[in-house]
Design an enzyme around this catalytic site. Structure first.
Site, short mmCIF file in Angstrom:
data_model
loop_
_atom_site.label_atom_id
_atom_site.label_comp_id
_atom_site.label_asym_id
_atom_site.label_seq_id
_atom_site.Cartn_x
_atom_site.Cartn_y
_atom_site.Cartn_z
CB THR A 88 -0.93 0.03 1.22
OG1 THR A 88 -0.17 -0.16 2.41
CG2 THR A 88 -1.98 -1.07 1.10
CD GLN A 89 3.60 5.00 3.13
OE1 GLN A 89 2.73 5.82 3.35
NE2 GLN A 89 4.47 4.63 4.06
CB THR A 96 7.34 2.34 3.64
OG1 THR A 96 6.43 3.03 2.77
CG2 THR A 96 8.78 2.67 3.26
CB SER A 97 2.69 0.79 4.68
OG SER A 97 1.61 0.38 5.49
CB SER A 98 1.97 -4.44 2.90
OG SER A 98 2.35 -5.16 4.06
#
Length: 378
Positions: A88-89, A96-98
């Site tokens: 997601t990022q 850096t994000s999921s």
């Protein structure tokens, strides 16, 4: 397919809502069949929590790299309701994000063993979806979620509020917990740590539990369940998460720049790649070592580097090994492997974890094997 809502949010129209409802029912059936979903309370929470509300966009790989998929795209909704993690990022080219795979999320929530009235601290807000599940199960007033990245916490706060979930969303270093709302009955981390931050146990109520993925510098992971007394165990469930920001390993080029001169070359019988279990055990045995998988090319294989003293080893897939610096890292790796196999090659879930502030160790019950986890910030 979509319409703008006040404040710039995106609404899902009736056709997509109907499709999402069908997908939720299918996913619940699959999660029950796989054993990930076992209790009626979590069944109800999943049924009431629309994952698509937390995933207006995500990234996926294609032949040319990562591409963004947005709400309203043809296969957006189908991907959201698969039992798969979604990136997601991406920050400066680095993920850096999921959004965690729903099956793993459910296994962790089931393992958390919450009861009505309990308060939970979540480390790693991400999209806010996991906090929403907790809020549906326990009530939003009993859920606190923390993330270091305001680019994650701000939209998560808005999504939770739009669903009427009064979750406390805080921006800060998750390693420090969130003292203003302590004590907590449960702490759950959706990021990986090298060791359990002392603040999590300090903010835990007597009889409480911490559930977190402990990872090693060799990228092996195991899911730890630790009580307020500092004693815990590893669970059979597999879990892999992005590292907590404050506990992330140094980068390849930074460690390569401090590498000492080569000291020798030989052939080893312990060749990469290392499986998940071996990477966890040997990484625990050598907590100051970080590994990097080098891409195929002239020098493929596994590169090890000590965090501070310039020691390194490069092991190729055919067993050729070059080492350098003050410590022969691959010799030490082979010794740790021999000790583990001599002890019967216990799996991670056959090991215990003991946390006493910054002094933490992974060990067999009889003490045959005992590995000190690294001291980390927090």
């Amino acid at each position: 397919m979509t319409a703008a809502a006040p404040g710039g949010a995106v609404l899902v129209v009736a056709e997509e809502l109907d499709a999402a409802a069908d997908m939720v029912v299918d996913r619940l059936h699959q999660l029950r069949e796989s054993g990930d979903l076992r209790t009626p309370r979590w069944h109800a929470a999943l049924l009431a929590t629309p994952r698509h509300a937390f995933l207006p966009a995500f990234h996926r790989p294609d032949a040319e790299g990562m591409v963004a998929v947005h709400q309203g795209d043809r296969d957006w909704l189908d991907a959201v309701y698969r039992n798969e993690p979604l990136l997601t990022q991406i920050t400066e080219g680095i993920p850096t994000s999921s959004s965690t795979q729903p099956g793993l999320m459910l296994r962790m929530l089931e393992a958390l063993a919450v009861a009505d009235g309990m308060s939970v601290l979540e480390i790693g807000t991400g999209t806010g979806y996991n906090a929403a599940l907790l809020a549906h199960r326990l009530g939003g007033a009993n859920v606190t979620t923390v993330d270091v990245d305001p680019a994650l916490t701000e939209p998560a706060r808005e999504r939770l509020a739009e669903l009427g979930l009064a979750v406390t969303v805080a921006t800060g270093d998750g390693a420090l917990g969130h003292a203003p709302r302590a004590p907590y009955d449960r702490v759950i981390a959706t990021c990986a740590v090298r060791s359990i931050p002392p603040a999590w146990l300090e903010q835990l109520a007597p009889g409480g539990l911490v559930l977190a993925t402990v990872t090693t510098g060799l990228h092996g992971s195991a899911l730890a369940l630790v009580g307020s007394d500092g004693h815990g165990r590893f669970l059979p469930e597999r879990a892999s998460f992005m590292p907590m920001h404050s506990q992330a390993d140094p980068g390849f080029y930074a460690l390569q720049a401090q590498a000492g001169p080569a000291t020798g070359e030989r052939v080893t019988k312990l060749v990469p790649p290392l499986d998940e279990t071996t990477a966890f055990i040997l990484g625990a045995a050598m907590p100051q070592v970080v590994s990097f998988g080098l891409p195929d090319g002239d020098v493929p294989g596994l590169y090890l580097a000590h965090r501070s003293d310039g020691s390194w080893a490069h092991v190729l897939h055919d067993g050729r090994t070059v080492q350098g610096g003050p410590q022969p890292l691959w010799d030490e790796m082979e010794q740790a492997h021999a000790e583990w196999t001599s002890a019967g090659s216990p799996l991670p879930h056959e090991l215990s974890i003991t946390v006493d502030g910054t002094a933490q160790r992974v060990h067999t019950l009889d003490g045959t094997l005992s590995y000190a986890l690294p001291h980390t910030p927090g």
